[in-house]
Every structure is written in structure tokens, then in C-alpha cells.
Design a protein around this motif. Structure first.
Motif, PDB file in Angstrom:
ATOM      1  N   SER A   1      -1.000 -12.610   3.994  1.00  0.00           N
ATOM      2  CA  SER A   1      -2.444 -12.875   4.018  1.00  0.00           C
ATOM      3  C   SER A   1      -3.131 -12.235   2.823  1.00  0.00           C
ATOM      4  O   SER A   1      -4.135 -12.747   2.325  1.00  0.00           O
ATOM      5  CB  SER A   1      -3.070 -12.380   5.321  1.00  0.00           C
ATOM      6  OG  SER A   1      -3.065 -10.970   5.376  1.00  0.00           O
TER       7      SER A   1
ATOM      8  N   ILE B   1     -15.363  -6.749   7.582  1.00  0.00           N
ATOM      9  CA  ILE B   1     -14.099  -6.099   7.199  1.00  0.00           C
ATOM     10  C   ILE B   1     -14.379  -4.915   6.271  1.00  0.00           C
ATOM     11  O   ILE B   1     -14.039  -4.906   5.080  1.00  0.00           O
ATOM     12  CB  ILE B   1     -13.062  -7.097   6.649  1.00  0.00           C
ATOM     13  CG1 ILE B   1     -12.901  -8.277   7.630  1.00  0.00           C
ATOM     14  CG2 ILE B   1     -11.730  -6.385   6.398  1.00  0.00           C
ATOM     15  CD1 ILE B   1     -11.666  -9.125   7.434  1.00  0.00           C
TER      16      ILE B   1
ATOM     17  N   SER C   1      -6.708  -6.203   3.132  1.00  0.00           N
ATOM     18  CA  SER C   1      -5.775  -5.843   2.060  1.00  0.00           C
ATOM     19  C   SER C   1      -5.795  -6.851   0.904  1.00  0.00           C
ATOM     20  O   SER C   1      -5.301  -6.552  -0.187  1.00  0.00           O
ATOM     21  CB  SER C   1      -4.359  -5.726   2.636  1.00  0.00           C
ATOM     22  OG  SER C   1      -4.039  -6.884   3.364  1.00  0.00           O
TER      23      SER C   1
ATOM     24  N   ARG D   1      -7.203  -5.975  -2.704  1.00  0.00           N
ATOM     25  CA  ARG D   1      -6.426  -5.214  -3.689  1.00  0.00           C
ATOM     26  C   ARG D   1      -5.559  -6.112  -4.552  1.00  0.00           C
ATOM     27  O   ARG D   1      -5.081  -5.686  -5.600  1.00  0.00           O
ATOM     28  CB  ARG D   1      -5.571  -4.165  -2.974  1.00  0.00           C
ATOM     29  CG  ARG D   1      -6.383  -3.123  -2.166  1.00  0.00           C
ATOM     30  CD  ARG D   1      -5.476  -2.031  -1.615  1.00  0.00           C
ATOM     31  NE  ARG D   1      -4.348  -2.606  -0.898  1.00  0.00           N
ATOM     32  CZ  ARG D   1      -4.046  -2.369   0.380  1.00  0.00           C
ATOM     33  NH1 ARG D   1      -4.763  -1.521   1.106  1.00  0.00           N
ATOM     34  NH2 ARG D   1      -3.004  -2.949   0.944  1.00  0.00           N
TER      35      ARG D   1
ATOM     36  N   TRP E   1      -5.916   1.250   7.633  1.00  0.00           N
ATOM     37  CA  TRP E   1      -5.670   1.027   9.076  1.00  0.00           C
ATOM     38  C   TRP E   1      -6.933   1.406   9.836  1.00  0.00           C
ATOM     39  O   TRP E   1      -7.180   2.567  10.100  1.00  0.00           O
ATOM     40  CB  TRP E   1      -4.458   1.839   9.563  1.00  0.00           C
ATOM     41  CG  TRP E   1      -3.950   1.349  10.897  1.00  0.00           C
ATOM     42  CD1 TRP E   1      -4.068   1.974  12.104  1.00  0.00           C
ATOM     43  CD2 TRP E   1      -3.252   0.128  11.141  1.00  0.00           C
ATOM     44  NE1 TRP E   1      -3.488   1.202  13.088  1.00  0.00           N
ATOM     45  CE2 TRP E   1      -2.982   0.067  12.524  1.00  0.00           C
ATOM     46  CE3 TRP E   1      -2.840  -0.944  10.324  1.00  0.00           C
ATOM     47  CZ2 TRP E   1      -2.310  -1.004  13.108  1.00  0.00           C
ATOM     48  CZ3 TRP E   1      -2.182  -2.005  10.895  1.00  0.00           C
ATOM     49  CH2 TRP E   1      -1.918  -2.029  12.275  1.00  0.00           C
TER      50      TRP E   1
ATOM     51  N   GLY F   1     -11.713 -12.127   3.843  1.00  0.00           N
ATOM     52  CA  GLY F   1     -10.618 -12.968   4.342  1.00  0.00           C
ATOM     53  C   GLY F   1      -9.588 -12.098   5.059  1.00  0.00           C
ATOM     54  O   GLY F   1      -9.218 -12.346   6.195  1.00  0.00           O
TER      55      GLY F   1
ATOM     56  N   ALA G   1       0.820  -1.215   0.000  1.00  0.00           N
ATOM     57  CA  ALA G   1       0.000   0.000   0.000  1.00  0.00           C
ATOM     58  C   ALA G   1       0.850   1.260   0.000  1.00  0.00           C
ATOM     59  O   ALA G   1       1.878   1.328   0.678  1.00  0.00           O
ATOM     60  CB  ALA G   1      -0.917   0.003   1.218  1.00  0.00           C
TER      61      ALA G   1
ATOM     62  N   PHE H   1       0.580   6.888   8.880  1.00  0.00           N
ATOM     63  CA  PHE H   1       0.120   5.598   9.422  1.00  0.00           C
ATOM     64  C   PHE H   1       0.903   5.259  10.703  1.00  0.00           C
ATOM     65  O   PHE H   1       0.317   4.870  11.722  1.00  0.00           O
ATOM     66  CB  PHE H   1       0.239   4.506   8.345  1.00  0.00           C
ATOM     67  CG  PHE H   1       0.410   3.118   8.895  1.00  0.00           C
ATOM     68  CD1 PHE H   1      -0.487   2.599   9.825  1.00  0.00           C
ATOM     69  CD2 PHE H   1       1.476   2.324   8.504  1.00  0.00           C
ATOM     70  CE1 PHE H   1      -0.315   1.330  10.361  1.00  0.00           C
ATOM     71  CE2 PHE H   1       1.650   1.061   9.035  1.00  0.00           C
ATOM     72  CZ  PHE H   1       0.759   0.562   9.964  1.00  0.00           C
TER      73      PHE H   1
ATOM     74  N   THR I   1      -4.679  -6.817  12.787  1.00  0.00           N
ATOM     75  CA  THR I   1      -6.101  -6.872  13.114  1.00  0.00           C
ATOM     76  C   THR I   1      -6.379  -6.260  14.488  1.00  0.00           C
ATOM     77  O   THR I   1      -7.274  -5.428  14.636  1.00  0.00           O
ATOM     78  CB  THR I   1      -6.592  -8.334  13.063  1.00  0.00           C
ATOM     79  OG1 THR I   1      -6.263  -8.855  11.770  1.00  0.00           O
ATOM     80  CG2 THR I   1      -8.082  -8.436  13.290  1.00  0.00           C
TER      81      THR I   1
HETATM   82  C1  2P0 Z   1      -2.232  -1.914   4.084  1.00  0.00           C
HETATM   83  N1  2P0 Z   1      -1.864  -2.980   6.330  1.00  0.00           N
HETATM   84  O1  2P0 Z   1      -2.970  -1.078   3.565  1.00  0.00           O
HETATM   85  C2  2P0 Z   1      -2.023  -1.765   5.588  1.00  0.00           C
HETATM   86  C3  2P0 Z   1      -0.826  -0.946   5.918  1.00  0.00           C
HETATM   87  C4  2P0 Z   1      -0.800  -2.895   7.272  1.00  0.00           C
HETATM   88  C5  2P0 Z   1      -0.323  -1.505   7.216  1.00  0.00           C
HETATM   89  O2  2P0 Z   1      -3.566  -3.990   5.342  1.00  0.00           O
HETATM   90  O3  2P0 Z   1      -7.533  -7.406   9.748  1.00  0.00           O
HETATM   91  O4  2P0 Z   1      -3.722  -7.871   7.293  1.00  0.00           O
HETATM   92  O5  2P0 Z   1      -6.869  -8.940   7.873  1.00  0.00           O
HETATM   93  O6  2P0 Z   1      -8.144  -6.843   7.405  1.00  0.00           O
HETATM   94  O7  2P0 Z   1      -5.316  -6.687   5.728  1.00  0.00           O
HETATM   95  C6  2P0 Z   1      -2.726  -5.080   7.200  1.00  0.00           C
HETATM   96  O8  2P0 Z   1      -4.037  -5.403   7.475  1.00  0.00           O
HETATM   97  O9  2P0 Z   1      -5.787  -6.750   8.207  1.00  0.00           O
HETATM   98  C7  2P0 Z   1      -2.746  -3.986   6.225  1.00  0.00           C
HETATM   99  P1  2P0 Z   1      -7.155  -7.507   8.310  1.00  0.00           P
HETATM  100  P2  2P0 Z   1      -4.713  -6.777   7.068  1.00  0.00           P
HETATM  101  O10 2P0 Z   1      -1.649  -2.792   3.426  1.00  0.00           O
END
Ligand code: 2P0
Length: 353
Positions: free
Chosen positions: A124, A29, A158, A161, A21, A155, A16, A263, A212
Motif C-alpha cells: 500500500s 491519518i 507509510s 515516505r 504504529w 491513502g 521503516a 514495535f 490499520t
Molecule cells: C511502518 N507499518 O512504519 C509501520 C511498521 C507497519 C509496521 O506503516 O492505516 O499500512 O494505511 O496508515 O501505512 C503499516 O501501516 O497503515 C506501517 P495505514 P500502514 O512502515
């Protein structure tokens, strides 16, 4: 001979530049702000998943990198599988009576990453995107990647995307039921192919605070997050999308670094505070800042952009013509890394260097 129902699909990691966040709905979600990412090259960091449906299977089962994982009832994986079976029924079987009713069969799913899960990369995201893509192929679903992104989102946020290549926005949407919280492609990779991501693995320790739980604590306690979601992110989403469309690296780099910094500022503004960057991360920020200062003195434009997720590892976006210079600079300023190059500090590029 019986027909075999099996399909394999891959999905890459995305990094990203406008960070997700915070959730406004933790079960569906649904995020508190839109986000935008660059999907890395398929060849380098990806998950590959094979799904098979068979009436002789007793139940749905899942293997990650060869090890069986429990599918918890009502959990995220179970939700994705259930939603994909429902789509198969509604989009295919109900419309075509001759279609095999494989939505009734249990599935076995096996997924591999071609990168170390411990490397602190967003496994993930690629994992759930590949799971949903492989079930989409297994069920021959006549739906767009945006529709699949609705399910991948459930799931891991992120993950939605990673259903598209190139430059991808996750639009937060406004519906309480989430049908407009989807991924859309801002531009394909071919629009601006010379952007590379250098992934510098500073530490492969497991992170202290999971995304999370960390992001929910931020939603509950950070006043700064309110300003970020109401004012800052909507502006940045517009400006960085325009920069991508105009292939304006300087603006892209400035916004990317500002958003990474904000962030980490909201993480610090959380009670109790969350620190994801370590001293090496901060030294890399200083190095890129100095590199850009010199570049701006000469040309008025930045040449590199750092960004950090929920961990200390740096991702550096750089144009192809500067990849070698930046990679050499990292190795020069972090000489310990040379000795331990394999274990401590890996450089991956989104394309061949
Ligand atoms: C992102 N992150 O936009 C941000 C930047 C981490 C920092 O997406 O709870 O593992 O599974 O929806 O997708 C990390 O969050 O959290 C994330 P869940 P996810 O990439």
C-alpha cells in the motif's frame, strides 16, 4: 485531434527503521509518532501507475494488477483523487486561465506491482505513492514531493515516505489539520549508497491483524505505547538521523533492531495481544544477534540489522561488502529454504548483489 491527458509514474517500497504504529487522527491519518524509513531501489520492488483524464469517462475508476477495484465514496482512494483534483484547480487552473480544466474530468487509474502483493510487503505504501505521483504528473503540479506526501499520507500513512528516495522521515507534525505531517528527506541514497536491504519472505500468508485495525487497538489499550511516543521515539529519530548523516552503521543497526523490537513489544502489549513474528522470524533474530556478537568481539561494531513489520518477514539491512556473507548464512541456517527457495523464502536486494 484531441489532446490526450495521461501520465505514468513509479514509486518504490520503503522499509521503516523507526516504526509508525498508531494514529491520533484516523480520518486524516495523523500519526502518534514520527517515523523513518529507507526507500528501496526503484528497479526491484515498486508500483507503477498510469492515470488518464478524459471528458468522455463516466466516473473515476481504478484497476490494481489488471483487476478493477471499487473506489468507495469517502474512502482513502477517493480522498486522494479528490485532493489531487483540488490541487490541480488551485495550483494550475485558477492561476493560468489558459490551462485545460482537466480537474473536472473523471480519471481512469491502472496500477501494477512488480512484486507479489501476497508477499506481505508494504504494497500500500508504494501503491498510494505511485498513484499520487502519477496524478501529480498528469496534472503538471508545480509542487514538492513533501506536498504530494500530504496527500499520499491520506491513502496510507507509510505511503508518504515513498515520495522520496534514500533516507526519509515522516514528521508527525502538531497541527490538528495535518498540513505539517509530511515526509522530508534526511539524506539521498547517494549519501550512503552501500546499504542493502535483504527481504526474507518467511511466509506469504495474509496477515492476521491488519495494520490499520491493529494500531488503533494498540492506541486504545497499550500503556507502553504512551512511553514509546513521548520518550523513546523522539530520541531515536534524532539519533538515527545523526547516524545516517555520519554513515555510522553500528548505531544505525542498533537503533533499527531496538525499534523493531519495541514495535513488536507494543503489539504484544495490546489487548488482546497481537503477534506478528513467528518462530522462523525469531530464529532469524537469533542468527543476526549471534552474527553481530562475533563481529563486535572482533571489531566492536555490528554488521547487520533485522527489522520486522506487521508480519513475520524479515528485512535485513547490511552493508554491501557483507551482503554475500549474510545471504549465504541465511541459506546455510535455513536449509529447507533451499528446496523451496522460490515459494517460501525469497531474497531481494535493494541493489544488485
Ligand atoms: C511502518 N507499518 O512504519 C509501520 C511498521 C507497519 C509496521 O506503516 O492505516 O499500512 O494505511 O496508515 O501505512 C503499516 O501501516 O497503515 C506501517 P495505514 P500502514 O512502515
Amino acid at each position: 485531434m484531441a489532446i490526450i491527458f495521461q501520465a505514468t509514474a513509479s514509486a518504490p517500497v520503503n522499509i521503516a527503521v523507526i516504526k509508525y504504529w498508531g494514529k491520533r487522527d484516523t480520518k486524516l491519518i495523523l500519526p502518534t509518532n514520527s517515523s523513518l524509513s529507507v526507500t528501496l531501489d526503484q528497479d526491484h520492488l515498486k508500483s507503477t501507475t498510469t492515470s488518464r483524464a478524459d471528458p468522455s469517462f463516466e466516473k473515476d475508476r481504478l484497476w490494481l494488477n489488471g483487476k478493477e477495484e471499487e473506489i468507495k465514496a469517502g474512502g482513502r482512494t477517493a480522498t486522494c483523487i479528490k485532493e489531487m483534483k483540488r490541487l490541480r484547480k488551485v495550483e494550475v487552473e485558477d492561476k493560468d486561465p489558459s490551462a485545460p480544466t482537466i480537474s473536472k474530468y473523471p480519471v481512469h487509474i491502472s496500477s501494477y506491482n512488480n512484486f507479489p502483493t501476497a508477499a506481505g510487503l508494504a504494497s500500500s505504501a508504494a501503491g498510494f505513492a505511485a498513484l499520487v505521483s502519477s496524478l501529480g504528473a498528469l496534472y503538471a503540479l508545480p509542487v514538492s514531493p513533501s506536498t504530494l506526501s500530504l496527500i499520499a499520507r491520506q491513502g496510507s500513512g507509510s505511503a508518504c515516505r515513498s515520495l522520496y528516495g534514500g533516507y526519509v522521515a515522516w514528521e508527525m507534525g502538531s497541527s490538528p489539520t495535518g498540513e505539517d505531517s509530511i515526509a522530508v528527506q534526511v539524506a539521498p541514497q547517494s549519501h550512503w549508497p552501500d546499504i542493502h536491504a535483504l527481504i526474507c519472505v518467511v511466509s506469504d500468508d495474509k496477515k492476521g491483524t491488519s495494520s490499520t485495525s491493529g494500531m488503533q487497538r494498540t492506541v486504545e489499550t497499550s500503556r507502553l505505547l504512551e512511553h514509546r511516543v513521548a520518550v523513546v521515539v523522539p530520541e531515536r529519530m534524532r539519533d538515527i538521523s545523526a547516524a545516517i548523516k555520519a554513515r555510522d552503521f553500528d548505531t544505525f543497526a542498533r537503533i533499527t533492531m531496538q525499534d523493531s523490537n519495541q514495535f513488536h513489544a507494543v503489539a504484544l502489549d495490546t489487548d488482546p495481544p497481537i503477534f506478528y513474528m513467528n518462530d522462523v522470524s525469531k530464529s532469524i533474530v537469533a542468527m543476526i544477534t549471534e552474527y553481530n556478537r562475533v563481529a563486535m568481539e572482533k571489531t566492536g561494531k555490528r554488521k547487520a540489522a533485522y527489522t520486522y513489520d506487521a508480519g513475520p518477514n524479515a528485512v535485513i539491512y547490511v552493508k554491501k561488502e557483507n551482503v554475500k556473507e549474510v545471504a549465504d548464512m541465511i541459506l546455510y541456517y535455513f536449509p529447507d529454504v533451499k528446496e523451496n527457495f522460490k515459494d517460501v523464502f525469497h531474497l531481494y536486494s535493494s541493489q544488485e548483489m
